[in-house]
Design a protein around this motif. Structure first.
Motif, PDB file in Angstrom:
ATOM      1  N   ASP A 519       0.837  -1.207   0.000  1.00  0.00           N
ATOM      2  CA  ASP A 519       0.000   0.000   0.000  1.00  0.00           C
ATOM      3  C   ASP A 519       0.868   1.252   0.000  1.00  0.00           C
ATOM      4  O   ASP A 519       0.624   2.196  -0.758  1.00  0.00           O
ATOM      5  N   LYS A 520       1.880   1.271   0.857  1.00  0.00           N
ATOM      6  CA  LYS A 520       2.748   2.444   0.955  1.00  0.00           C
ATOM      7  C   LYS A 520       3.532   2.657  -0.343  1.00  0.00           C
ATOM      8  O   LYS A 520       3.680   3.792  -0.816  1.00  0.00           O
ATOM      9  N   LYS A 521       4.017   1.572  -0.921  1.00  0.00           N
ATOM     10  CA  LYS A 521       4.774   1.664  -2.173  1.00  0.00           C
ATOM     11  C   LYS A 521       3.911   2.248  -3.284  1.00  0.00           C
ATOM     12  O   LYS A 521       4.352   3.124  -4.046  1.00  0.00           O
ATOM     13  N   SER A 522       2.672   1.781  -3.391  1.00  0.00           N
ATOM     14  CA  SER A 522       1.774   2.294  -4.431  1.00  0.00           C
ATOM     15  C   SER A 522       1.443   3.757  -4.192  1.00  0.00           C
ATOM     16  O   SER A 522       1.347   4.547  -5.130  1.00  0.00           O
ATOM     17  N   LEU A 523       1.294   4.141  -2.937  1.00  0.00           N
ATOM     18  CA  LEU A 523       0.987   5.538  -2.614  1.00  0.00           C
ATOM     19  C   LEU A 523       2.151   6.449  -2.969  1.00  0.00           C
ATOM     20  O   LEU A 523       1.964   7.506  -3.585  1.00  0.00           O
ATOM     21  N   ASP A 524       3.370   6.059  -2.603  1.00  0.00           N
ATOM     22  CA  ASP A 524       4.548   6.874  -2.919  1.00  0.00           C
ATOM     23  C   ASP A 524       4.669   7.082  -4.428  1.00  0.00           C
ATOM     24  O   ASP A 524       4.944   8.188  -4.895  1.00  0.00           O
ATOM     25  N   HIS A 525       4.468   6.015  -5.176  1.00  0.00           N
ATOM     26  CA  HIS A 525       4.569   6.117  -6.635  1.00  0.00           C
ATOM     27  C   HIS A 525       3.501   7.050  -7.184  1.00  0.00           C
ATOM     28  O   HIS A 525       3.762   7.877  -8.058  1.00  0.00           O
ATOM     29  N   TYR A 526       2.284   6.924  -6.671  1.00  0.00           N
ATOM     30  CA  TYR A 526       1.179   7.742  -7.165  1.00  0.00           C
ATOM     31  C   TYR A 526       1.416   9.221  -6.862  1.00  0.00           C
ATOM     32  O   TYR A 526       1.222  10.084  -7.724  1.00  0.00           O
ATOM     33  N   LEU A 527       1.849   9.526  -5.638  1.00  0.00           N
ATOM     34  CA  LEU A 527       2.089  10.915  -5.261  1.00  0.00           C
ATOM     35  C   LEU A 527       3.224  11.520  -6.088  1.00  0.00           C
ATOM     36  O   LEU A 527       3.151  12.677  -6.506  1.00  0.00           O
ATOM     37  N   ASP A 528       4.265  10.719  -6.348  1.00  0.00           N
ATOM     38  CA  ASP A 528       5.363  11.197  -7.190  1.00  0.00           C
ATOM     39  C   ASP A 528       4.878  11.491  -8.604  1.00  0.00           C
ATOM     40  O   ASP A 528       5.222  12.514  -9.202  1.00  0.00           O
ATOM     41  N   ALA A 529       4.070  10.578  -9.144  1.00  0.00           N
ATOM     42  CA  ALA A 529       3.580  10.742 -10.522  1.00  0.00           C
ATOM     43  C   ALA A 529       2.680  11.966 -10.651  1.00  0.00           C
ATOM     44  O   ALA A 529       2.658  12.631 -11.684  1.00  0.00           O
TER      45      ALA A 529
END
Length: 534
Positions: A519-529
């Motif tokens: 969950d955290k990994k997907s969130l970090d990627h989404y916020l960066d994108a």
């Protein structure tokens, strides 16, 4: 003479036996024949708007044919109710957190396995036609002619085997024509085939084909009973931005593109560009229909509930009209299969990438784990195996398409596929089936402001956890509260149910390999994108 008679009789018996052996061999060969597969997917097609499901909103005779001649699934669900992730799940048979496509922003890795690649290796001719919404050249297909991104309703662009071109006409008919052309002229007819025939409609902005502009004009749609939901006890539901009254754009969504420019909305310019794609003839037909509606709307100056119901009806009319063109296309493909002797040995599936809200809770769009967007239509026919009129009430998901197609094709199902083949289920031979299904949604903060959440659904109950900038649990008794209006998570009468559903949720997360780190990994990627500060 007696000996001659015996010889003649023996020869006749041998001849008859040979004929019977040949006849039996033909039957065996027919039964063992590798089936063709036509996988039809529309976009955002609510099960409520397919007449086979009995909601009475519209008439879809061709889609209904699939149910009448095969099976209808009353409890078909997705794993992640948003366009691109749903399609990635369909291709791979794996949850979003496994295949990597968790939201519309993250990339999709075409290098990973998908069921089309497996069928291609097994000798199938494969084609993908229409909307896929996954960047990059599709892998696993001998022929691809797909929409870039969401695609356009009028004068659509396609990417044919990597080369972009624009087609005149209306998107739904163009997609159907490309599919029929591939079936008739581009495939090798001595091979079994897989064709993914995927329509854009009825995705937003619901622009109807000219011939259906007046369809159901005389019908006034009554909004669902919970249209004016106040979201009591459900703060995540209250926080969304997909309200028909508050968030549906008068121009972009409802076509109120007045020539005077008085109706100024956030997305007016975006819709103007869609309108400008039309030919002069198409614009003339469009204006003849919409200009009087625009003038009437401007004169009434509607507000509050009256405005909400007016917007709801404009939305419903355009939404259903786009579906009618989809149904026409399904009919053309079914007729082709029948006329060319392919019907008996072709598996046909109709589904959508997810469900959709048709005014329930006052909404349009999808994303939530509530039933209307979580549930998706699934209809399937295969005359060689599936009995006409079969009704399936078990819990199935879009995870199950990949293993199902591989099973029918006689191809080994990879051990890392997370779905289950539907083959024995539709034949009535599945002695056991899953008792719970798992759901995830990641695209927040983002369009429509639907909170991140995951959850589990059983035959009767549903547990949802909203998280990230909120920590809210919701529990529903779907038998007593099918519209999901009453969150009973803190109700003492449901304490044992709550405890059991938490165990079910953890069991599902363990089974499929989900965890908080993912969950955290997907969130970090989404916020960066999205260039959002963490």
């Amino acid at each position: 003479m007696k000996n001659v008679s015996i010889i003649i009789i023996t020869l006749l018996m041998l001849c008859f036996s040979c004929k019977e052996d040949k006849k039996e061999a033909v039957v065996v060969e027919k039964e063992a024949q590798t089936p063709n597969i036509v996988f039809i997917m529309s976009d955002d097609h609510a099960y409520q708007a397919i007449s086979a499901y009995g909601y009475g909103l519209n008439n879809t005779p061709n889609i209904d044919r699939i149910a009448k001649e095969g099976a209808i699934f009353n409890r078909g669900f997705v794993t992640n109710s948003i366009c691109a992730p749903s399609r990635a799940v369909m291709l791979t048979g794996k949850h979003s957190f496994v295949n990597g496509k968790v939201d519309n922003v993250s990339p999709f890795n075409w290098d990973q396995d998908n069921f089309a690649k497996s069928l291609q290796k097994a000798g199938y001719q494969t084609a993908m036609i229409g909307k896929i919404h996954l960047d990059g050249l599709p892998q696993g297909f001998d022929y691809s002619n797909v929409l870039p991104g969401q695609g356009q309703y009028y004068s659509p662009e396609f990417i044919e085997n990597g080369i972009k071109k624009t087609y005149p006409g209306y998107i739904t008919q163009v997609t159907t024509d490309i599919a029929l052309d591939w079936l008739e002229n581009k495939r090798e007819k001595d091979k079994p085939f897989l064709m993914l025939y995927h329509q854009k409609a009825p995705h937003r902005t619901w622009m109807p084909e000219e011939k259906y502009l007046t369809l159901m004009d005389s019908v006034t749609f009554d909004p669902p009973a919970n249209f004016f939901d106040n979201y009591e006890g459900r703060p995540a539901a209250a926080a969304q931005e997909m309200s028909i009254l508050e968030d549906m754009d008068l121009v972009y969504d409802l076509k109120m593109l007045d020539k005077d420019g008085d109706i100024k909305t956030k997305y007016r310019g975006m819709f103007q560009r869609k309108y400008d794609r039309m030919t002069e003839e198409q614009k003339a037909a469009w204006d003849a229909y919409y200009d009087p509606i625009i003038a009437d709307f401007k004169s009434k100056k509607l507000e509050g509930k009256e405005l909400a119901i007016w917007k709801y009806n404009r939305y419903m009319h355009d939404y259903i009209r786009t579906i009618q063109s989809v149904d026409d296309g399904v009919g053309e493909v079914l007729d082709y299969l029948k006329a060319n002797g392919l019907e008996e040995n072709t598996i046909v599936v109709y589904t959508s990438d997810q469900g959709f809200y048709l005014g329930e809770h006052g909404w349009f769009d999808k994303r939530f784990m509530y039933e209307e967007s979580f549930r998706t239509p699934i209809l399937m026919k295969y005359p060689n195996e599936i009995k006409a009129g079969t009704v399936i009430n078990e819990l199935v998901q879009n995870l199950d398409f990949a293993p199902t197609f591989l099973d029918y094709a006689g191809v080994e199902i990879p051990k890392d596929i997370q779905g289950e083949s539907l083959r024995k289920l539709v034949k009535g031979e599945a002695s056991e089936w899953r008792d719970a299904i798992y759901y995830t949604f990641y695209e927040f903060p983002g369009e429509h402001r639907v909170k991140r959440h995951h959850g589990v659904r059983t035959d009767r109950y549903k547990l949802i956890h909203f998280y990230y900038d909120i920590d809210q649990w919701e529990l529903y008794d779907l038998e007593k509260d099918p519209s999901e209006m009453h969150n009973v998570y803190n109700n003492p009468e449901y304490s044992s149910v709550q405890e059991d559903m938490h165990k079910q949720l953890e069991r599902m997360r363990t089974k499929y390999g989900d965890n908080d780190e993912l969950d955290k990994k997907s969130l970090d990627h989404y916020l960066d994108a999205k260039n959002i500060n963490h």
